[in-house]
Design an enzyme around this catalytic site. Sequence first.
Site, short mmCIF file in Angstrom:
data_model
loop_
_atom_site.label_atom_id
_atom_site.label_comp_id
_atom_site.label_asym_id
_atom_site.label_seq_id
_atom_site.Cartn_x
_atom_site.Cartn_y
_atom_site.Cartn_z
N ARG A 15 0.84 -1.21 0.00
CA ARG A 15 0.00 0.00 0.00
C ARG A 15 0.88 1.25 0.00
NH1 ARG A 15 -0.40 4.62 2.74
NH2 ARG A 15 0.05 3.52 4.67
N ASP A 16 1.56 1.52 1.11
CA ASP A 16 2.36 2.75 1.20
C ASP A 16 3.49 2.70 0.18
OD1 ASP A 16 3.06 5.21 2.19
OD2 ASP A 16 3.47 4.54 4.22
N HIS A 207 5.74 4.39 12.56
CA HIS A 207 5.71 4.30 11.10
C HIS A 207 6.69 5.35 10.57
CE1 HIS A 207 3.15 3.94 7.28
NE2 HIS A 207 3.77 5.09 7.08
N HIS A 209 9.16 6.87 7.77
CA HIS A 209 9.76 6.95 6.44
C HIS A 209 11.24 7.28 6.68
CE1 HIS A 209 6.14 6.71 3.80
NE2 HIS A 209 5.58 6.84 4.98
N CYS A 240 4.61 9.24 0.12
CA CYS A 240 3.20 9.62 0.13
C CYS A 240 2.98 10.62 -0.99
CB CYS A 240 2.84 10.24 1.48
SG CYS A 240 1.16 10.87 1.50
N ASN A 249 9.18 4.09 3.14
CA ASN A 249 9.24 3.66 4.54
C ASN A 249 10.59 3.02 4.78
OD1 ASN A 249 6.30 3.10 3.46
ND2 ASN A 249 6.13 3.56 5.63
P1 HMG Z 1 -12.85 14.55 -2.03
O1 HMG Z 1 -12.57 14.83 -3.48
O2 HMG Z 1 -12.82 15.70 -1.08
O3 HMG Z 1 -14.17 13.72 -1.80
O4 HMG Z 1 -11.84 13.45 -1.57
P2 HMG Z 1 -15.62 13.79 -2.29
O5 HMG Z 1 -16.40 13.08 -1.23
O6 HMG Z 1 -15.97 15.19 -2.67
O7 HMG Z 1 -15.61 12.89 -3.61
C1 HMG Z 1 -15.02 13.29 -4.82
C2 HMG Z 1 -15.05 12.15 -5.80
O8 HMG Z 1 -14.31 11.03 -5.31
C3 HMG Z 1 -16.47 11.60 -6.03
O9 HMG Z 1 -16.49 11.10 -7.34
C4 HMG Z 1 -16.57 10.45 -5.08
O10 HMG Z 1 -17.50 9.49 -5.46
C5 HMG Z 1 -15.16 9.88 -5.15
P3 HMG Z 1 -17.14 11.95 -8.55
O11 HMG Z 1 -18.54 12.23 -8.11
O12 HMG Z 1 -16.30 13.19 -8.67
O13 HMG Z 1 -17.01 11.05 -9.74
N1 HMG Z 1 -14.79 9.17 -3.92
C6 HMG Z 1 -14.35 7.90 -3.88
N2 HMG Z 1 -14.15 7.00 -4.85
C7 HMG Z 1 -13.71 5.78 -4.46
N3 HMG Z 1 -13.45 5.46 -3.17
C8 HMG Z 1 -13.64 6.34 -2.18
C9 HMG Z 1 -14.11 7.63 -2.52
N4 HMG Z 1 -14.39 8.72 -1.81
C10 HMG Z 1 -14.82 9.65 -2.66
N5 HMG Z 1 -13.37 6.00 -0.92
C11 HMG Z 1 -10.97 11.72 -0.16
C12 HMG Z 1 -11.77 13.01 -0.23
C13 HMG Z 1 -10.61 11.48 1.28
C14 HMG Z 1 -11.82 10.60 -0.70
C15 HMG Z 1 -9.71 11.90 -1.03
O14 HMG Z 1 -9.02 13.03 -0.56
C16 HMG Z 1 -8.80 10.72 -0.98
O15 HMG Z 1 -9.10 9.66 -1.52
N6 HMG Z 1 -7.64 10.86 -0.31
C17 HMG Z 1 -6.74 9.75 -0.12
C18 HMG Z 1 -5.37 10.22 -0.13
C19 HMG Z 1 -4.46 9.06 0.06
O16 HMG Z 1 -4.76 7.91 -0.22
N7 HMG Z 1 -3.26 9.38 0.60
C20 HMG Z 1 -2.27 8.39 0.86
C21 HMG Z 1 -2.60 7.51 2.02
S1 HMG Z 1 -2.26 8.24 3.61
C22 HMG Z 1 -0.55 8.00 3.82
O17 HMG Z 1 0.12 7.55 2.92
C23 HMG Z 1 0.05 8.29 5.16
C24 HMG Z 1 0.35 7.02 5.98
O18 HMG Z 1 1.19 6.14 5.28
C25 HMG Z 1 1.01 7.42 7.31
C26 HMG Z 1 2.20 8.36 7.13
O19 HMG Z 1 3.19 7.98 6.50
O20 HMG Z 1 2.07 9.49 7.63
C27 HMG Z 1 -0.94 6.28 6.30
MG MG Z 2 3.39 6.28 5.23
#
Ligand code: HMG
Ligand code: MG
Length: 303
Positions: A15-16, A207, A209, A240, A249
Site C-alpha cells: 500500500r504505502d 511508522h 519513512h 506519500c 518507509n
Molecule cells: P474529495 O474529493 O474531497 O471527496 O476526496 P468527495 O467526497 O468530494 O468525492 C469526490 C469524488 O471522489 C467523487 O467522485 C466520489 O465518489 C469519489 P465523482 O462524483 O467526482 O465522480 N470518492 C471515492 N471513490 C472511491 N473510493 C472512495 C471515494 N471517496 C470519494 N473512498 C478523499 C476526499 C478522502 C476521498 C480523497 O481526498 C482521498 O481519496 N484521499 C486519499 C489520499 C491518500 O490515499 N493518501 C495516501 C494515504 S495516507 C498515507 O500515505 C500516510 C500514511 O502512510 C502514514 C504516514 O506515512 O504518515 C498512512
Molecule cells: Mg506512510
Amino acid sequence: MTFPPQVKIVEVGPRDGLQNEKALVPLHVKVSLIEGLTEAGLRTIESGSFVSPKWVPQMADTAAVLSGVRRVTGVEYPVLVPNLKGLEAALAAGAKEIAVFTSASESFSQSNTNCTIDESLRRCREVVKAASVSGLPARGYVSCALVCPYEGEITPEAVARVASELAQMGCYEISLGDTIGAGTPVKVQAMLRAVTKHLLPEQTAVHFHDTWGQALANILASLDYGIATVDSSVAGLGGCPYAPGATGNVATEDVVYMLSGMGIETGVDLPKLAAVGREINKQLGRPLTSKVAVAMQREPETK
Ligand code: HMG
Ligand code: MG
C-alpha cells in the site's frame, strides 16, 4: 535501554510502498508481492486502499488484489479506508480489517484528505463505528507525528490529541507516522512521552519513512519506550503522494536485520524477504536501497 522480546512488523509495502509509483503496477505483480511477503513470514500485510482513484490511481485495483491473493489463515490483509464509500467497497471486496487515517497537521490534512483535522476525525469515527458493526477491527494512523512538509515541526501535544481521539473512537492500534522521515530520536521520545499519557505502549505503533536516514535510530528510541509494533516496507518502497520529496518507509529488511541482531523475534525469514525485495525492485525498475539487501547481495552468507 530495555527492549521487547518480540516485535510485530506491519508490512505496508503493497500500500504505502506502491501508492506513489507513477506507472500502474500490474495486478499479478501486486498479488505475487503480497504472497511472497506472506511466505517470508509477515503476518500483517497492508494490501491496498479504497481511496478515490482520482487521487491515488495506483490503488484503484485493490478489490482485484484482495480477490487475487491466496489468503493464509493467521495473516491479516488490512486496507486503508478514508470514508464510508471506501468502507462499503472494502466490505464488498471481503476485507477483514481496515485502517483509517488522519493527521496532526492541519495543512497536511487538507492536502491528503481535502478536509480539516476535525472533519477527518469525524469521518474516521463514522467509518470505525460502521466497520465495528460489520465485525472489522480498525487501526488508526496519525500523519505528521513529528514534522509536516508544509508547517514544519508538530508539537507532541497535537499528536497526542489526535492519537487519543482515534483510540477513543475504537481504533485498536494507533500508528504514528513520520510521513517525511525527518524526525530524530530524542524528538521521537518526546512525542511518545506525550502520546503514552493517553495510550498504552501496546496500543501504539511507529511508522517511519527513511528520507533522512533516521528511521532505524528512531525505531530503537521507540523500542526503548516500550513500543513493539513497527511499520515498514519491503525494499524501502514508497512515499506519500501528498508529501513532496518524502521517500519510502524504512526497509523491512533493515528492520528485521537490526531486530534479529538484538535477539528480538519477528518471525520473518530474512533471506526469503530479501528475495521478495529484489523481485519487486526488478519489476519496478528500481535500484536496491535497503542497506541490508545490498550487503546481502555482496555477502549472501550473511543472515
Ligand atoms: P474529495 O474529493 O474531497 O471527496 O476526496 P468527495 O467526497 O468530494 O468525492 C469526490 C469524488 O471522489 C467523487 O467522485 C466520489 O465518489 C469519489 P465523482 O462524483 O467526482 O465522480 N470518492 C471515492 N471513490 C472511491 N473510493 C472512495 C471515494 N471517496 C470519494 N473512498 C478523499 C476526499 C478522502 C476521498 C480523497 O481526498 C482521498 O481519496 N484521499 C486519499 C489520499 C491518500 O490515499 N493518501 C495516501 C494515504 S495516507 C498515507 O500515505 C500516510 C500514511 O502512510 C502514514 C504516514 O506515512 O504518515 C498512512
Ligand atoms: Mg506512510
